[in-house]
Design a protein around this motif. Structure first.
Motif, PDB file in Angstrom:
ATOM      1  N   GLY A 141       0.821  -1.212   0.000  1.00  0.00           N
ATOM      2  CA  GLY A 141       0.000   0.000   0.000  1.00  0.00           C
ATOM      3  C   GLY A 141       0.849   1.253   0.000  1.00  0.00           C
ATOM      4  O   GLY A 141       0.575   2.215  -0.734  1.00  0.00           O
ATOM      5  N   GLU A 142       1.896   1.254   0.825  1.00  0.00           N
ATOM      6  CA  GLU A 142       2.801   2.403   0.864  1.00  0.00           C
ATOM      7  C   GLU A 142       3.485   2.605  -0.490  1.00  0.00           C
ATOM      8  O   GLU A 142       3.588   3.733  -0.986  1.00  0.00           O
ATOM      9  CB  GLU A 142       3.880   2.206   1.932  1.00  0.00           C
ATOM     10  N   ALA A 147       4.266   5.322  -5.660  1.00  0.00           N
ATOM     11  CA  ALA A 147       4.331   5.255  -7.125  1.00  0.00           C
ATOM     12  C   ALA A 147       3.307   6.206  -7.754  1.00  0.00           C
ATOM     13  O   ALA A 147       3.612   6.886  -8.747  1.00  0.00           O
ATOM     14  CB  ALA A 147       4.092   3.821  -7.596  1.00  0.00           C
ATOM     15  N   ARG A 148       2.127   6.264  -7.204  1.00  0.00           N
ATOM     16  CA  ARG A 148       1.101   7.180  -7.741  1.00  0.00           C
ATOM     17  C   ARG A 148       1.554   8.634  -7.643  1.00  0.00           C
ATOM     18  O   ARG A 148       1.272   9.443  -8.523  1.00  0.00           O
ATOM     19  CB  ARG A 148      -0.226   6.971  -7.013  1.00  0.00           C
ATOM     20  N   GLY A 149       2.246   8.933  -6.555  1.00  0.00           N
ATOM     21  CA  GLY A 149       2.789  10.286  -6.400  1.00  0.00           C
ATOM     22  C   GLY A 149       3.780  10.604  -7.510  1.00  0.00           C
ATOM     23  O   GLY A 149       3.742  11.694  -8.108  1.00  0.00           O
ATOM     24  N   PHE A 150       4.669   9.652  -7.771  1.00  0.00           N
ATOM     25  CA  PHE A 150       5.631   9.864  -8.862  1.00  0.00           C
ATOM     26  C   PHE A 150       4.921   9.987 -10.207  1.00  0.00           C
ATOM     27  O   PHE A 150       5.288  10.823 -11.042  1.00  0.00           O
ATOM     28  CB  PHE A 150       6.657   8.724  -8.919  1.00  0.00           C
ATOM     29  N   LEU A 151       3.908   9.146 -10.435  1.00  0.00           N
ATOM     30  CA  LEU A 151       3.167   9.205 -11.700  1.00  0.00           C
ATOM     31  C   LEU A 151       2.470  10.554 -11.863  1.00  0.00           C
ATOM     32  O   LEU A 151       2.461  11.127 -12.953  1.00  0.00           O
ATOM     33  CB  LEU A 151       2.144   8.072 -11.786  1.00  0.00           C
ATOM     34  N   SER A 152       1.895  11.048 -10.775  1.00  0.00           N
ATOM     35  CA  SER A 152       1.188  12.337 -10.876  1.00  0.00           C
ATOM     36  C   SER A 152       2.157  13.476 -11.177  1.00  0.00           C
ATOM     37  O   SER A 152       1.764  14.480 -11.767  1.00  0.00           O
ATOM     38  CB  SER A 152       0.404  12.622  -9.598  1.00  0.00           C
ATOM     39  N   GLU A 160       8.162   3.560 -11.903  1.00  0.00           N
ATOM     40  CA  GLU A 160       8.398   2.196 -12.371  1.00  0.00           C
ATOM     41  C   GLU A 160       9.278   1.425 -11.385  1.00  0.00           C
ATOM     42  O   GLU A 160       9.030   0.262 -11.089  1.00  0.00           O
ATOM     43  CB  GLU A 160       9.036   2.218 -13.763  1.00  0.00           C
ATOM     44  N   SER A 161      10.283   2.096 -10.875  1.00  0.00           N
ATOM     45  CA  SER A 161      11.167   1.456  -9.883  1.00  0.00           C
ATOM     46  C   SER A 161      10.375   1.049  -8.631  1.00  0.00           C
ATOM     47  O   SER A 161      10.530  -0.050  -8.114  1.00  0.00           O
ATOM     48  CB  SER A 161      12.291   2.413  -9.510  1.00  0.00           C
ATOM     49  N   ILE A 162       9.507   1.918  -8.174  1.00  0.00           N
ATOM     50  CA  ILE A 162       8.680   1.634  -6.988  1.00  0.00           C
ATOM     51  C   ILE A 162       7.721   0.478  -7.294  1.00  0.00           C
ATOM     52  O   ILE A 162       7.556  -0.440  -6.489  1.00  0.00           O
ATOM     53  CB  ILE A 162       7.904   2.892  -6.551  1.00  0.00           C
ATOM     54  N   LEU A 163       7.080   0.508  -8.442  1.00  0.00           N
ATOM     55  CA  LEU A 163       6.139  -0.565  -8.790  1.00  0.00           C
ATOM     56  C   LEU A 163       6.853  -1.907  -8.980  1.00  0.00           C
ATOM     57  O   LEU A 163       6.280  -2.958  -8.717  1.00  0.00           O
ATOM     58  CB  LEU A 163       5.323  -0.183 -10.026  1.00  0.00           C
ATOM     59  N   ASP A 164       8.119  -1.865  -9.417  1.00  0.00           N
ATOM     60  CA  ASP A 164       8.900  -3.104  -9.499  1.00  0.00           C
ATOM     61  C   ASP A 164       9.093  -3.705  -8.107  1.00  0.00           C
ATOM     62  O   ASP A 164       8.988  -4.914  -7.915  1.00  0.00           O
ATOM     63  CB  ASP A 164      10.261  -2.854 -10.161  1.00  0.00           C
ATOM     64  N   GLY A 172       0.934 -10.990  -7.897  1.00  0.00           N
ATOM     65  CA  GLY A 172      -0.481 -11.104  -8.223  1.00  0.00           C
ATOM     66  C   GLY A 172      -1.300  -9.888  -7.852  1.00  0.00           C
ATOM     67  O   GLY A 172      -2.475  -9.796  -8.195  1.00  0.00           O
ATOM     68  N   LYS A 173      -0.729  -8.960  -7.132  1.00  0.00           N
ATOM     69  CA  LYS A 173      -1.471  -7.782  -6.663  1.00  0.00           C
ATOM     70  C   LYS A 173      -1.718  -6.831  -7.826  1.00  0.00           C
ATOM     71  O   LYS A 173      -0.793  -6.398  -8.501  1.00  0.00           O
ATOM     72  CB  LYS A 173      -0.662  -7.088  -5.571  1.00  0.00           C
ATOM     73  N   LEU A 174      -2.982  -6.517  -8.078  1.00  0.00           N
ATOM     74  CA  LEU A 174      -3.356  -5.685  -9.222  1.00  0.00           C
ATOM     75  C   LEU A 174      -2.729  -4.292  -9.165  1.00  0.00           C
ATOM     76  O   LEU A 174      -2.325  -3.749 -10.192  1.00  0.00           O
ATOM     77  CB  LEU A 174      -4.877  -5.562  -9.322  1.00  0.00           C
ATOM     78  N   GLU A 175      -2.641  -3.723  -7.965  1.00  0.00           N
ATOM     79  CA  GLU A 175      -2.087  -2.380  -7.842  1.00  0.00           C
ATOM     80  C   GLU A 175      -0.641  -2.329  -8.332  1.00  0.00           C
ATOM     81  O   GLU A 175      -0.157  -1.299  -8.787  1.00  0.00           O
ATOM     82  CB  GLU A 175      -2.135  -1.876  -6.388  1.00  0.00           C
ATOM     83  N   CYS A 176       0.052  -3.468  -8.240  1.00  0.00           N
ATOM     84  CA  CYS A 176       1.456  -3.511  -8.652  1.00  0.00           C
ATOM     85  C   CYS A 176       1.589  -3.557 -10.167  1.00  0.00           C
ATOM     86  O   CYS A 176       2.675  -3.397 -10.704  1.00  0.00           O
ATOM     87  CB  CYS A 176       2.147  -4.738  -8.051  1.00  0.00           C
TER      88      CYS A 176
END
Length: 187
Positions: A141-142, A147-152, A160-164, A172-176
């Motif tokens: 969640g963190e 990652a959303r902050g970086f995307l915004s 991308e690094s955070i989502l990795d 399997g987590k959709l948010e990832c």
């Protein structure tokens, strides 16, 4: 006549002592039987009372001392089992209420009382797995928020690094699996 009188008195005294000793031994045997019955029924306090009374009446009987020792050992074991069951029950309750840290504490204390008890070790393992899963989801969640902050801010490489990292924790987590670059979704 005087020496016969003394002799008779001594004889009477010895007979009275023997009779008293015999009576005490019989009382001790009755208390011993009663104590054994209580011991077999797990009425340990009553058994101990009987054995202690029997020992006062017959201090030479080693069987009484052995039974006192056995009763103390059995009482200690039953007390340990009772304490274990109380702690195990509390651990189960805390787990069902999702108070995982407290559940582990209860189970650790239960295992200090009876270290080889499989019910406590199994439940403890389950609680720890749940704690790890909870921590993993918290961390994901963190990472997703970060990652959303970086995307915004259109910092796609950082996102991308955070989502990795997120994906590594739980593929399997959709948010990832969020698009790492909004431009990817437009293709």
């Amino acid at each position: 006549l005087d020496s016969n009188h003394r002799l008779a008195k001594n004889l009477l005294r010895r007979l009275e002592e023997q009779q008293k000793k015999y009576f005490q031994e019989q009382q001790a045997q009755n208390l011993l039987r009663e104590g054994i019955e209580h011991l077999q029924n797990n009425s340990l306090d009553e058994a101990m009372r009987c054995f202690e009374s029997a020992r006062q009446l017959d201090t030479q009987n080693t069987k009484i001392s052995q039974l006192i020792f056995q009763t103390r050992e059995k009482k200690t074991e039953l007390d340990r089992r009772k304490e274990f069951e109380t702690l195990l029950t509390e651990g189960k309750k805390q787990f069902s209420e999702r108070n995982l840290e407290h559940a582990v504490q209860c189970l650790d204390r239960a295992l200090q009382v009876l270290p080889d008890e499989s019910r406590a070790t199994g439940l403890r393992r389950l609680v720890l797995e749940e704690m790890n899963l909870r921590e993993k989801h918290r961390r994901i969640g963190e990472l997703v928020l970060e990652a959303r902050g970086f995307l915004s801010r259109r910092q796609f490489a950082e996102a991308e690094s955070i989502l990795d990292q997120c994906y590594t924790l739980d593929p399997g987590k959709l948010e990832c699996r969020e698009p790492r670059n909004p431009l990817q979704t437009e293709k």
